[in-house]
Write an enzyme that holds these catalytic residues in place. Structure first.
Site, short mmCIF file in Angstrom:
data_model
loop_
_atom_site.label_atom_id
_atom_site.label_comp_id
_atom_site.label_asym_id
_atom_site.label_seq_id
_atom_site.Cartn_x
_atom_site.Cartn_y
_atom_site.Cartn_z
N PHE A 80 1.12 17.73 154.25
CA PHE A 80 2.40 18.25 154.78
C PHE A 80 2.43 19.79 154.70
CE2 PHE A 80 7.03 18.84 153.27
CZ PHE A 80 7.55 18.92 154.54
N LYS A 116 -9.91 11.83 160.45
CA LYS A 116 -8.73 12.66 160.14
C LYS A 116 -8.96 14.10 160.59
CE LYS A 116 -6.75 9.99 156.39
NZ LYS A 116 -6.13 9.96 155.07
N ASP A 141 -13.32 12.45 148.36
CA ASP A 141 -12.55 12.31 147.12
C ASP A 141 -12.79 13.53 146.24
OD1 ASP A 141 -11.20 11.56 144.91
OD2 ASP A 141 -12.37 9.75 144.50
N LYS A 177 0.20 17.72 137.53
CA LYS A 177 0.32 19.10 138.00
C LYS A 177 0.17 20.09 136.84
CE LYS A 177 0.57 19.86 141.65
NZ LYS A 177 -0.62 19.87 142.55
N SER A 226 7.98 13.94 149.63
CA SER A 226 9.19 14.77 149.50
C SER A 226 10.06 14.71 150.76
CB SER A 226 8.84 16.21 149.13
OG SER A 226 7.96 16.77 150.09
#
Ligand code: NDP
Length: 341
Positions: free
Chosen positions: A11, A36, A57, A169, A216
């Site tokens: 995003f 992709k 990955d 994170k 989100s």
């Protein structure tokens, strides 16, 4: 000179790629599969300044070596955005913590091996979650800022998927700062982290609007479709618009004032009532299908722990988009694609 963007189907990363191309950078983007990459390049009109490389990955050892070997003389800037972002993990270590941490270490190890003297800037996409104390969010007298660190530990972050994501994170960001400190004598690059709060805003391409959006933006999508009786009491956070997040990633490597900084991105706080108010005000035709306004918003009176990101605002000089702008643009795009606008 090229900029490497990891996770460029994401995003935020799609906006970063768009903004880099607009500023005439060459962009190498990592994607998880060739198909992709092909789809994304088509969306960017096969811009010759944009190439993609498959890194299936990021958690696999040496995941980025091949990319750095191939482009070792070109890559001057690395923007590491790739990381799992979802709350539906069952195995928190395997699905969230390990990919985030190993992915960050992996890209930095490759820089050390192949770009120690050529990569000049690194920007890590961290999160406000690495700064925020989740146990104090309801304390309106508690103030945290860009120097704050989440108190979550390896153990306490594994009680639910939200905290596991927050932990992923925090630990990934710590890896990045520690790596730089431990290798400062052999590395040329300077680093900044970008620590956004919850990110809203339209998808860069209407084609990306599907029934379920990225984690989100899905907050707005699900509220938009949740009907009048939805319980909004648990919806609350700090927010920032995706277009501002992308801008911040570019400034993070372009402005020398950003070197060594953790850039905390929040435009303010919101709750479910704020979003309900905006949706009802801006889409009157949908009255009756939207969540009802039943109480006070948080946007103007900040009832939760406060994030003081005045340092970041001063360094970046960005006027962050308001809640109304970001919620309206997110919802309007969805409604347009659904043929309801
Ligand atoms: P998206 O889910 O849209 O993008 C994540 C990207 O990372 C995708 O390209 C995804 O690939 C890739 N990715 C995830 N796991 C792996 C893996 N194991 N190996 C390779 N690639 C992987 O998320 P956002 O754009 O929202 O988030 C981007 C960054 O911003 C993340 O680091 C996130 O933690 C951070 N952030 C996001 C916030 C938000 O509210 N959205 C707030 C604060 C920080 P694919 O799609 O192919 O699976």
């Amino acid at each position: 000179m090229s900029v490497l963007v990891t996770g460029c189907t994401g995003f935020i990363a799609q906006y970063i790629v768009r903004d880099l191309l607009d500023q005439n950078y060459r962009v190498i983007g990592t994607v998880r599969s060739a198909s992709k990459g092909k789809n994304l390049k088509t969306l960017f009109n096969n811009n010759p300044f944009f190439v993609t490389e498959v890194v299936e990955d990021i958690a696999v050892p040496n995941a980025f070596d091949r990319v750095f070997q191939k482009y070792r003389d070109e890559i001057r800037v690395v923007l590491h955005t790739a990381s799992p972002v979802h709350f539906n993990a069952e195995d928190y270590e395997k699905e969230l913590l390990i990919p985030a941490i190993h992915g960050t270490r992996s890209v930095l190890e490759s820089i050390k091996k192949f770009g120690a003297q050529t990569v000049e800037r690194v920007v890590i996409t961290s999160s406000i979650a690495a700064m925020k104390d989740p146990f104090k969010y309801d304390d309106e007298n508690f103030v945290y800022n860009e120097d704050s660190w989440s108190p979550l530990t390896w153990e306490t972050c594994q009680l639910n998927p939200q905290d596991a994501y927050r932990g992923s994170k925090k630990f990934a960001e710590q890896v990045a700062w520690d790596f730089l400190k431990e290798n400062k004598d052999v590395l040329k690059y300077k680093m900044a982290t970008v620590n956004p709060s919850m990110i809203f805003g339209p998808q860069l391409f209407d084609q990306s609007v599907t029934s379920v959006l990225n984690t989100s933006a899905e907050v707005i999508n699900s509220l938009l479709h949740s009907g009048p009786d939805n319980d909004l009491s648990k919806v609350r956070n700090d927010f920032v618009d995706v277009r501002d997040v992308s801008k911040a990633h570019l400034l993070a490597f372009q402005k020398s004032e950003c070197i060594g900084q953790r850039l905390g991105l929040s435009s303010g706080q919101f709750n479910g009532q704020d979003i309900a108010q905006i949706l009802n005000k801006r889409f009157p035709k949908l009255e009756g299908t939207l969540p009802k306004v039943t109480g006070e918003g948080a946007y103007k009176n900040n009832p939760y722990a406060k994030f003081d990101n005045s340092k970041t605002k001063k360094i970046l000089g960005i006027e962050f988009k308001t809640l109304e702008e970001t919620v309206y643009d997110t919802a309007a795009q969805i409604l347009k694609v659904e043929g309801k606008l």
